[in-house]
Design an enzyme around this catalytic site. Sequence first.
Site, PDB file in Angstrom:
ATOM      1  N   ASN A 118     -26.923  55.190  27.321  1.00  0.00           N
ATOM      2  CA  ASN A 118     -27.265  53.848  27.899  1.00  0.00           C
ATOM      3  C   ASN A 118     -27.110  53.990  29.305  1.00  0.00           C
ATOM      4  O   ASN A 118     -26.324  55.132  30.529  1.00  0.00           O
ATOM      5  CB  ASN A 118     -26.137  52.796  27.307  1.00  0.00           C
ATOM      6  N   VAL A 119     -27.752  53.262  30.187  1.00  0.00           N
ATOM      7  CA  VAL A 119     -27.770  53.335  31.324  1.00  0.00           C
ATOM      8  C   VAL A 119     -26.894  51.893  32.300  1.00  0.00           C
ATOM      9  O   VAL A 119     -27.122  51.819  33.427  1.00  0.00           O
ATOM     10  CB  VAL A 119     -29.063  53.368  32.716  1.00  0.00           C
ATOM     11  N   ASP A 120     -26.472  51.176  31.077  1.00  0.00           N
ATOM     12  CA  ASP A 120     -26.457  50.213  31.657  1.00  0.00           C
ATOM     13  C   ASP A 120     -24.962  49.597  31.955  1.00  0.00           C
ATOM     14  O   ASP A 120     -24.533  48.534  32.522  1.00  0.00           O
ATOM     15  CB  ASP A 120     -26.310  48.836  30.565  1.00  0.00           C
ATOM     16  N   HIS A 135     -28.141  59.526  30.967  1.00  0.00           N
ATOM     17  CA  HIS A 135     -29.020  58.959  31.989  1.00  0.00           C
ATOM     18  C   HIS A 135     -29.334  58.862  32.752  1.00  0.00           C
ATOM     19  O   HIS A 135     -30.217  57.502  33.513  1.00  0.00           O
ATOM     20  CB  HIS A 135     -30.330  58.587  30.764  1.00  0.00           C
ATOM     21  N   CYS A 194     -37.218  54.289  52.093  1.00  0.00           N
ATOM     22  CA  CYS A 194     -35.711  54.976  52.174  1.00  0.00           C
ATOM     23  C   CYS A 194     -35.392  53.993  53.343  1.00  0.00           C
ATOM     24  O   CYS A 194     -35.549  54.163  54.567  1.00  0.00           O
ATOM     25  CB  CYS A 194     -35.240  56.046  51.764  1.00  0.00           C
ATOM     26  N   CYS A 197     -35.132  57.682  56.005  1.00  0.00           N
ATOM     27  CA  CYS A 197     -36.367  58.586  56.040  1.00  0.00           C
ATOM     28  C   CYS A 197     -37.561  57.933  55.263  1.00  0.00           C
ATOM     29  O   CYS A 197     -38.626  58.656  55.459  1.00  0.00           O
ATOM     30  CB  CYS A 197     -35.801  59.851  55.177  1.00  0.00           C
ATOM     31  N   GLY A 234     -24.586  54.289  16.944  1.00  0.00           N
ATOM     32  CA  GLY A 234     -26.227  53.325  17.795  1.00  0.00           C
ATOM     33  C   GLY A 234     -27.581  54.216  18.584  1.00  0.00           C
ATOM     34  O   GLY A 234     -27.864  53.668  19.745  1.00  0.00           O
ATOM     35  N   SER A 236     -30.696  56.500  17.830  1.00  0.00           N
ATOM     36  CA  SER A 236     -31.395  57.310  16.376  1.00  0.00           C
ATOM     37  C   SER A 236     -31.521  58.852  16.583  1.00  0.00           C
ATOM     38  O   SER A 236     -32.171  59.521  15.855  1.00  0.00           O
ATOM     39  CB  SER A 236     -32.506  56.339  16.125  1.00  0.00           C
ATOM     40  N   ASN A 260     -24.988  53.702  12.643  1.00  0.00           N
ATOM     41  CA  ASN A 260     -26.481  53.768  13.121  1.00  0.00           C
ATOM     42  C   ASN A 260     -27.185  53.028  11.618  1.00  0.00           C
ATOM     43  O   ASN A 260     -27.001  52.893  10.911  1.00  0.00           O
ATOM     44  CB  ASN A 260     -27.300  55.070  13.566  1.00  0.00           C
TER      45      ASN A 260
END
Length: 290
Positions: A118-120, A135, A194, A197, A234, A236, A260
Amino acid sequence: MIQEFTVTQTCIEQASAAQAANALHDFIQQHAGLMLLTGAGISTDSGIPDYRDQKGQWKRNPPVQHQDFMKDEYTRQRFWARSLIGWPVMRNARPNEAHHAIADLERKNVCQQLVTQNVDGLHNKAGSDRVIDLHGRSDQVVCMDCGQSYSRDWVCDQLATLNPEFARLTASVAPDGDADLERDDFHHFRLTGCQQCGGLLKPDVVFFGDTVPRDRVDAAFQALDNADGLFVIGSSLMVFSGYRFCRKAYELGKPIVLLNQGVTRADELATLKLDASCSDTLSELMSLLR
Ligand SMILES: [Zn+2]
């Protein structure tokens, strides 16, 4: 090459939280010091939508692909315009009982290392310290040219200032929660580059079609090597980046437990498969461990 060895498989289908927690409790008594791997299924109770259904199929339109984002300006305009609506939902999400239980499992040394797909950032918000964000993190943005990083909040503020008509739209659409917004005027959306740059900005997240940075994968494999088993919660495991840890654990002869709702790609490799609610089961488990 996966070596052949016999696993004693137990699968509890449609388990109640109490049944699943009891089976987990027995497992933990025999195998402490686990590596935990979590997926989208634990964050749905925090209001963050899952991508797949219980059969592992796409529920929604598949997410943006890395190559499309990098090559196509319209894809980026559409992504960032929708992000003005979707990001506040993600930013304001709070950890649920599953995240708090997992933080507790770390304090009890049941969880030696947590690896999340998860990225949360909800594991950190719940107090977990030993986290590998496989991730990446959605609250960070990175320049794809020079590597400079920014907070997602700062980037979204810049974009809202540049695109007041879209920012107003945010206010009218946000209460619905979802950002499945389709319009035909995303090409009017003004992007920001950015500050160092002028390079292309991208959330510091591994998009579909991209690969996980090697150092993160190596750190997770190292943790698995040191662990007594693998506990997947959690997920798959349809994406190889997570599934490979089950393959590796199986090769190493380490027990695998899966919690799961629905099928996972690693069901065949598991020592124990529990088809039950993650947050209810983990809450029950914590009362057994008290
Ligand atoms: Zn840059």
